[in-house]
Design an enzyme around this catalytic site. Structure first.
Site, PDB file in Angstrom:
ATOM      1  N   LYS A 117       0.650  -1.139   0.011  1.00 55.79           N
ATOM      2  CA  LYS A 117      -0.181  -0.095   0.128  1.00 55.79           C
ATOM      3  C   LYS A 117       0.909   1.299  -0.057  1.00 55.79           C
ATOM      4  O   LYS A 117       0.301   2.164  -0.470  1.00 55.79           O
ATOM      5  CB  LYS A 117      -1.066  -0.309   1.231  1.00 55.79           C
ATOM      6  N   GLY A 166      -8.814  -3.915   6.689  1.00 58.44           N
ATOM      7  CA  GLY A 166      -8.747  -3.053   7.887  1.00 58.44           C
ATOM      8  C   GLY A 166      -7.803  -3.693   8.865  1.00 58.44           C
ATOM      9  O   GLY A 166      -7.873  -3.052  10.241  1.00 58.44           O
ATOM     10  N   LYS A 202      -4.530  11.140   6.985  1.00 60.55           N
ATOM     11  CA  LYS A 202      -5.794  11.998   7.785  1.00 60.55           C
ATOM     12  C   LYS A 202      -6.966  10.967   7.768  1.00 60.55           C
ATOM     13  O   LYS A 202      -7.010  10.192   6.901  1.00 60.55           O
ATOM     14  CB  LYS A 202      -5.964  13.240   6.786  1.00 60.55           C
ATOM     15  N   LYS A 238     -18.123  -6.385   1.694  1.00 63.55           N
ATOM     16  CA  LYS A 238     -19.383  -5.508   0.942  1.00 63.55           C
ATOM     17  C   LYS A 238     -20.684  -6.550   0.994  1.00 63.55           C
ATOM     18  O   LYS A 238     -20.532  -7.646   1.049  1.00 63.55           O
ATOM     19  CB  LYS A 238     -18.825  -5.341  -0.445  1.00 63.55           C
ATOM     20  N   ARG A 292      -7.132  -7.079  -9.982  1.00 60.10           N
ATOM     21  CA  ARG A 292      -8.013  -8.356 -10.438  1.00 60.10           C
ATOM     22  C   ARG A 292      -9.553  -7.972 -10.706  1.00 60.10           C
ATOM     23  O   ARG A 292      -9.850  -6.646 -10.707  1.00 60.10           O
ATOM     24  CB  ARG A 292      -8.242  -9.024  -9.183  1.00 60.10           C
TER      25      ARG A 292
END
Ligand code: MV4
Length: 449
Positions: A117, A166, A202, A238, A292
């Site tokens: 990341k 997460g 932030k 999701k 992907r």
């Protein structure tokens, strides 16, 4: 040599989805399966099938040696990884290509760049994507973190470079808690990913999750296929996705989509990709890129008419994209409900034998699923058993049709989250498109009472 036989290194509905696109192109398919999936629909439909190991995914769907052996035995000339499992494993992509098998996915170097990341964010910034204010790269000391946090202002978020779902993420409300939370984030990241690299951002309090579908041909041409709004999530899973996002104008879509397509063209990106943003008060902030095909790709297919798996196979085969940006029109509205074998409100998994099954049908209703009556949902894998994707000329008509279609679905013998979807579609905020990434968990907490 053109692709003639694709090994599908996945299971369930996505294995079927890939099989269907391949067959429509006159390409044969090879299913691989664990011993737990011998009776699965993807195995039944494929032209050839190879057992690659015991139920545990680590010994079957993640077993690189067995999958490569299966490809050689079945004489597959390409591998499609689907989503999850090995789909974002750069090493696997390299091994596939080293065996002279075409990899139906992005270039391994791009998978690797976006998999970390910190390098993803640096690269995105260089390519002109708007970033969440934060540390320019990894943060190594608490002093450095304090300096950067003071600059961007609290609350800040400590994120793991190798993070996902997460994990290793900590919200820091004020400086006094930075040292403790940063070391917690680091040790969580170390044990979860074997990498304690963290960075700072932030913290956005109430954003939406909006992602752009992009596609490159690997030779510097790239397009975007608009966005999906995936804000309705629980614990980073999701639940329902829609396209277009209820909050974007077509001018905003065209502008941000072009920024994304230009970035992919500059990279020489190949294949399907998703650029994830947080969206707050009309502003986009890049967070991650997924290299992907995604679970929710059918909502994009519904509003553009483009078969994304077909395009993946074409570009892997060295062919150009079959559509140009000018030819892509965004028409109507689509919503996908992920149907899981789980308790609709406690979310406890509910594997077992499906005693009766009937899929919804009718105009503009698509069900992607490997379910059939008599099938036993194994307990070893993800609980998603079907996707219901509904299209309408307007969002309102899409929702009316979705309610109608949910009412037609019959899945007996196991619990499903269909009642959750039905309850969501009675909520004014959902009907109005007025929800953020926090909405679902707050709503569930309220129901708890
Ligand atoms: C954030 C954020 C707020 N501010 N970054 C969650 C996992 C990873 N995909 C990024 N995530 C977030 N990053 C900043 N600077 C809030 C989340 C987040 C989230 C993002 C998208 C969808 C659902 C989410 C649920 C909780 C937190």
């Amino acid at each position: 040599m053109a692709i003639t036989r694709i090994l599908i290194a996945n299971r369930g509905e996505i294995a079927l989805r890939i099989h269907r696109a391949a067959h429509e192109m006159g390409i044969e398919t090879v299913a691989v399966h664990s011993t737990a999936d011998a009776d699965a629909m993807h195995v039944r439909l494929a032209d050839h099938a190879v057992c690659i190991g015991p139920p545990a995914a680590g010994e079957s769907y993640l077993n690189v040696a067995n999958i490569i052996s299966a490809a050689e035995i079945a004489q597959a000339d390409a591998i499609h990884p689907g989503y999850g499992f090995l789909s974002e494993n750069a090493k696997f992509a390299e091994i596939v290509e080293a065996h002279d098998i075409k990899w139906i996915g992005p270039k391994p170097e791009h998978i690797r760049t976006m998999g970390d990341k910190v390098t993803a964010k640096t690269t995105a910034g260089e390519l002109g994507l708007p970033l969440v204010p934060g540390s320019p790269g990894a943060v190594s000391t608490v002093d450095e973190a304090k300096r950067i946090a003071a600059e961007i202002g609290y609350p800040v978020l400590v994120k793991a470079a190798s993070g996902g779902g997460g994990r290793g993420m900590k919200v820091v409300p004020e400086e006094s808690q930075l040292e403790t939370l940063m070391s917690q984030a680091k040790s969580e990241a170390k044990s979860a990913f074997g990498d304690d690299t963290v960075y700072l951002e932030k913290y956005l309090g109430n954003p939406r999750h909006i992602e752009f579908q992009v596609f490159g041909d690997g030779n510097g041409n790239a397009i975007h296929l608009g966005e999906r709004d995936c804000s309705l999530q629980r614990r980073h899973q999701k639940v329902l996705e829609e396209a277009p996002s209820p909050v974007l104008s077509s001018a905003e879509r065209d502008r941000m989509g072009q920024v994304c397509a230009d970035a992919m063209a500059a990279m020489g990106y190949r294949g399907a990709g998703t650029i994830e943003f947080l969206w707050e008060n009309g502003e986009f902030f890049f967070i991650e890129m997924n290299t992907r095909l995604q679970v929710e790709h059918p909502v994009t297919e519904a509003i553009t008419g483009v078969d994304l798996v077909r395009e993946q196979i074409r570009v892997a085969d060295g062919k150009p994209l079959s559509v140009t940006q000018d030819e892509i029109r965004f028409e109507g509205h689509a919503i996908e409900c992920r149907i899981n074998a789980e308790d609709p409100f406690t979310f406890a998994p509910s594997p077992g034998k499906v005693s009766a099954y009937h899929a919804a049908g009718g105009m503009h209703v698509r069900v992607d699923s490997g379910l059939y009556a008599g099938y036993s949902i194994p307990p070893y894998y993800d609980s998603m058993i079907a996707k219901l994707i509904v299209y309408g000329r307007t969002r309102e008509r899409c929702i009316m049709r979705l309610k109608r279609a949910l009412g037609e679905m019959v899945v007996e013998g196991v619990k499903t989250n269909i009642p959750l979807h039905q309850a969501l579609l009675e909520e004014p905020d959902i009907l109005n498109g007025d929800y953020s990434i926090k909405w679902l968990e707050e709503w569930l907490a309220e129901r708890e009472g």
